[in-house]
Design an enzyme around this catalytic site. Structure first.
Site, PDB file in Angstrom:
ATOM      1  N   CYS A 191      37.835  11.018  39.060  1.00 54.70           N
ATOM      2  CA  CYS A 191      38.445  12.322  38.757  1.00 54.70           C
ATOM      3  C   CYS A 191      37.327  13.357  38.699  1.00 54.70           C
ATOM      4  O   CYS A 191      36.245  13.130  39.260  1.00 54.70           O
ATOM      5  CB  CYS A 191      39.276  12.269  37.474  1.00 54.70           C
ATOM      6  N   ASN A 200      35.425  12.551  34.573  1.00 53.81           N
ATOM      7  CA  ASN A 200      35.282  11.144  34.151  1.00 53.81           C
ATOM      8  C   ASN A 200      35.395  10.981  32.628  1.00 53.81           C
ATOM      9  O   ASN A 200      34.806  10.074  32.044  1.00 53.81           O
ATOM     10  CB  ASN A 200      33.969  10.517  34.663  1.00 53.81           C
ATOM     11  N   CYS A 255      38.761  12.009  31.163  1.00 58.75           N
ATOM     12  CA  CYS A 255      40.206  11.949  30.884  1.00 58.75           C
ATOM     13  C   CYS A 255      40.920  10.968  31.815  1.00 58.75           C
ATOM     14  O   CYS A 255      41.188   9.826  31.447  1.00 58.75           O
ATOM     15  CB  CYS A 255      40.840  13.341  30.993  1.00 58.75           C
ATOM     16  N   ARG A 256      41.233  11.407  33.039  1.00 56.81           N
ATOM     17  CA  ARG A 256      42.095  10.600  33.910  1.00 56.81           C
ATOM     18  C   ARG A 256      41.462   9.314  34.416  1.00 56.81           C
ATOM     19  O   ARG A 256      42.086   8.237  34.351  1.00 56.81           O
ATOM     20  CB  ARG A 256      42.573  11.449  35.105  1.00 56.81           C
ATOM     21  N   SER A 257      40.231   9.395  34.946  1.00 59.20           N
ATOM     22  CA  SER A 257      39.685   8.166  35.562  1.00 59.20           C
ATOM     23  C   SER A 257      39.311   7.085  34.557  1.00 59.20           C
ATOM     24  O   SER A 257      39.504   5.900  34.854  1.00 59.20           O
ATOM     25  CB  SER A 257      38.538   8.461  36.543  1.00 59.20           C
ATOM     26  N   ASP A 286      45.602  17.312  35.703  1.00 64.26           N
ATOM     27  CA  ASP A 286      44.466  17.293  34.788  1.00 64.26           C
ATOM     28  C   ASP A 286      44.948  17.664  33.384  1.00 64.26           C
ATOM     29  O   ASP A 286      45.423  18.775  33.168  1.00 64.26           O
ATOM     30  CB  ASP A 286      43.431  18.308  35.290  1.00 64.26           C
TER      31      ASP A 286
HETATM   32  P1  4NP Z   1      39.153  14.685  34.017  1.00 61.20           P
HETATM   33  O1  4NP Z   1      39.418  15.993  33.147  1.00 61.20           O
HETATM   34  O2  4NP Z   1      38.726  15.132  35.395  1.00 61.20           O
HETATM   35  O3  4NP Z   1      40.491  14.019  34.046  1.00 61.20           O
HETATM   36  O4  4NP Z   1      38.084  13.880  33.298  1.00 61.20           O
HETATM   37  C1  4NP Z   1      38.460  17.006  32.980  1.00 61.20           C
HETATM   38  C2  4NP Z   1      37.515  16.904  32.004  1.00 61.20           C
HETATM   39  C3  4NP Z   1      36.592  17.920  31.808  1.00 61.20           C
HETATM   40  C4  4NP Z   1      36.632  19.035  32.618  1.00 61.20           C
HETATM   41  C5  4NP Z   1      37.579  19.132  33.609  1.00 61.20           C
HETATM   42  C6  4NP Z   1      38.490  18.117  33.790  1.00 61.20           C
HETATM   43  N1  4NP Z   1      35.713  20.088  32.406  1.00 61.20           N
HETATM   44  O5  4NP Z   1      35.841  21.113  33.080  1.00 61.20           O
HETATM   45  O6  4NP Z   1      34.773  19.952  31.607  1.00 61.20           O
END
Ligand code: 4NP
Length: 155
Positions: free
Chosen positions: A11, A14, A16-18, A126
């Protein structure tokens, strides 16, 4: 290197989703007694070294899956050689990963994880900017997707 099949969940951050997808896939594989290596990475490196977001940890914990010890890292070009299947959470992740290589064999390893479900959605949303309900939704999307991946590749 072993011949074990290897899956990388990808994702943006790294956190939240992945990592949720990594925990989900490991859980479903072990329930079926399947020996597959699973890891996760983010296309961005801002959160490298961090554990998953507390909301992601809590959501998975509520379903009996512990992802609290996972540590974020950035996707690297060498991952194309190390992994057999690279499952991206959304179309933006897909674009970011694909642009790192021109190799057709590398590109073939990259799939949108929701392609393994019957939904017409292409992207796992997201949940970073929202509340716990977004994380719960991601949990259910990933449950179906990981089930589909296992049925497609290992059964
Ligand atoms: P992820 O979510 O891609 O599912 O891990 C996010 C976590 C942090 C950020 C964006 C998306 N960020 O902009 O810091």
């Amino acid at each position: 290197m072993s011949n074990e099949f290897k899956i990388l969940m990808v994702c943006l951050g790294n956190i939240c989703r992945s990592p949720m997808a990594e925990g989900m896939m490991k859980h479903q594989l072990s329930q079926r007694g399947l020996n597959v290596m699973v890891d996760s990475a983010g296309t961005g490196g801002w959160h490298a070294g961090e554990n998953p977001d507390p909301r992601a940890i809590k959501t998975m914990q509520q379903h009996g899956i512990d992802i609290s010890k996972l540590v974020a890292r950035q996707f690297k070009k060498n991952d194309f050689d190390q992994f057999d299947l690279i499952l991206v959470m959304d179309e933006s992740n897909e674009m970011d990963v694909l642009k790192l290589t021109n190799s057709e064999s590398h590109h073939k390893k990259v799939k949108l994880i929701l392609k393994y479900t019957s939904t017409s959605d292409l992207s796992v949303p997201d949940p970073w900017y929202g509340g716990m309900d977004g994380f719960e939704k991601v949990y259910h999307m990933l449950y179906a997707a990981c089930d589909g991946v296992i049925k497609s590749h290992f059964e």
